[in-house]
Design a protein around this motif. Structure first.
Motif, PDB file in Angstrom:
ATOM      1  N   TYR A  63      35.251  47.077  57.492  1.00 30.86           N
ATOM      2  CA  TYR A  63      35.807  48.112  56.533  1.00 30.86           C
ATOM      3  C   TYR A  63      37.188  48.420  55.728  1.00 30.86           C
ATOM      4  N   GLN A  68      38.031  45.929  53.220  1.00 28.80           N
ATOM      5  CA  GLN A  68      37.205  45.799  52.298  1.00 28.80           C
ATOM      6  C   GLN A  68      37.421  47.571  51.869  1.00 28.80           C
ATOM      7  N   GLU A  69      38.217  48.433  52.602  1.00 26.73           N
ATOM      8  CA  GLU A  69      38.328  49.551  51.421  1.00 26.73           C
ATOM      9  C   GLU A  69      39.618  49.398  50.344  1.00 26.73           C
ATOM     10  N   GLU A  98      38.432  47.425  47.736  1.00 27.24           N
ATOM     11  CA  GLU A  98      37.808  47.610  46.631  1.00 27.24           C
ATOM     12  C   GLU A  98      39.042  48.501  45.919  1.00 27.24           C
ATOM     13  N   PRO A 141      44.836  54.236  50.545  1.00 30.46           N
ATOM     14  CA  PRO A 141      43.323  54.910  49.278  1.00 30.46           C
ATOM     15  C   PRO A 141      43.869  56.454  48.545  1.00 30.46           C
TER      16      PRO A 141
END
Length: 186
Positions: free
Chosen positions: A63, A66-67, A70, A114
């Motif tokens: 995760y 993947q963060e 993205e 992020p």
């Protein structure tokens, strides 16, 4: 004809004279069997807990990787949409300038925030991920109360020779287990 049947009398007498209960050996065998079953179940449940913990860490690292992928896509798309009048080559070069600290063969990688969608240079592939000890949420050290987690995460972006695409590689390392999980997206 008042006749008594002796069979029932003998059965009743045998039942009353019979000794009830378990012998010592029967009891010891039953207890040792019970202890063996309980010990086996404890060992199996302990190994299942370890497996569940390892799976949770692997999933968290996936995760976290993947963060970043993205986030890179979001930065790219935002840049492309805000500069729609540019040619594809100009867009590619402009996006490359945004992520310059993450590109190149000699790059040690960079970290990604992020929240602000910003990149920052890492110190020799040492980009710690932070965690909020109260909520368990991962984030950056810019948020008050965050502590360094057991994960390192860094991204490298390498432009392809075709001039219109880049390889984004995110590596997430678990510092406690010594294992790494990586997400590679183009």
């Amino acid at each position: 004809c008042n006749m008594k049947i002796p069979i029932f009398k003998n059965m009743r007498q045998d039942f009353l004279n019979r000794k009830t209960g378990f012998t010592l050996i029967e009891t010891l065998v039953a207890i040792s069997l019970l202890i063996s079953i309980v010990a086996f179940m404890l060992v199996m449940s302990g190994s299942r807990l370890n497996e569940a913990s390892a799976l949770k860490e692997n999933l968290t690292s996936e995760y976290l990787g993947q963060e970043v992928v993205e986030g890179v896509r979001s930065v790219r798309d935002t840049y492309y949409l805000s500069h729609a009048s540019m040619t594809p080559e100009e867009l590619f070069q402009g996006f490359g300038a945004l992520v310059a600290q993450c590109t190149g063969a000699n790059s040690t990688g960079c970290t990604f925030n992020p929240i602000t969608l910003a990149f920052a240079q890492c110190a020799v592939q040492n980009c710690p991920v932070y965690i909020d000890p109260v909520s368990g949420y991962y984030g950056t050290n810019t948020i008050f109360g965050m502590e360094q987690s057991k994960f390192n995460r860094y991204v490298t972006i390498v432009p392809n020779a075709n001039g219109v695409s880049m390889d984004v590689t995110v590596v997430v390392e678990n510092k406690n287990a010594g294992s790494t999980g990586s997400v590679r997206q183009t």
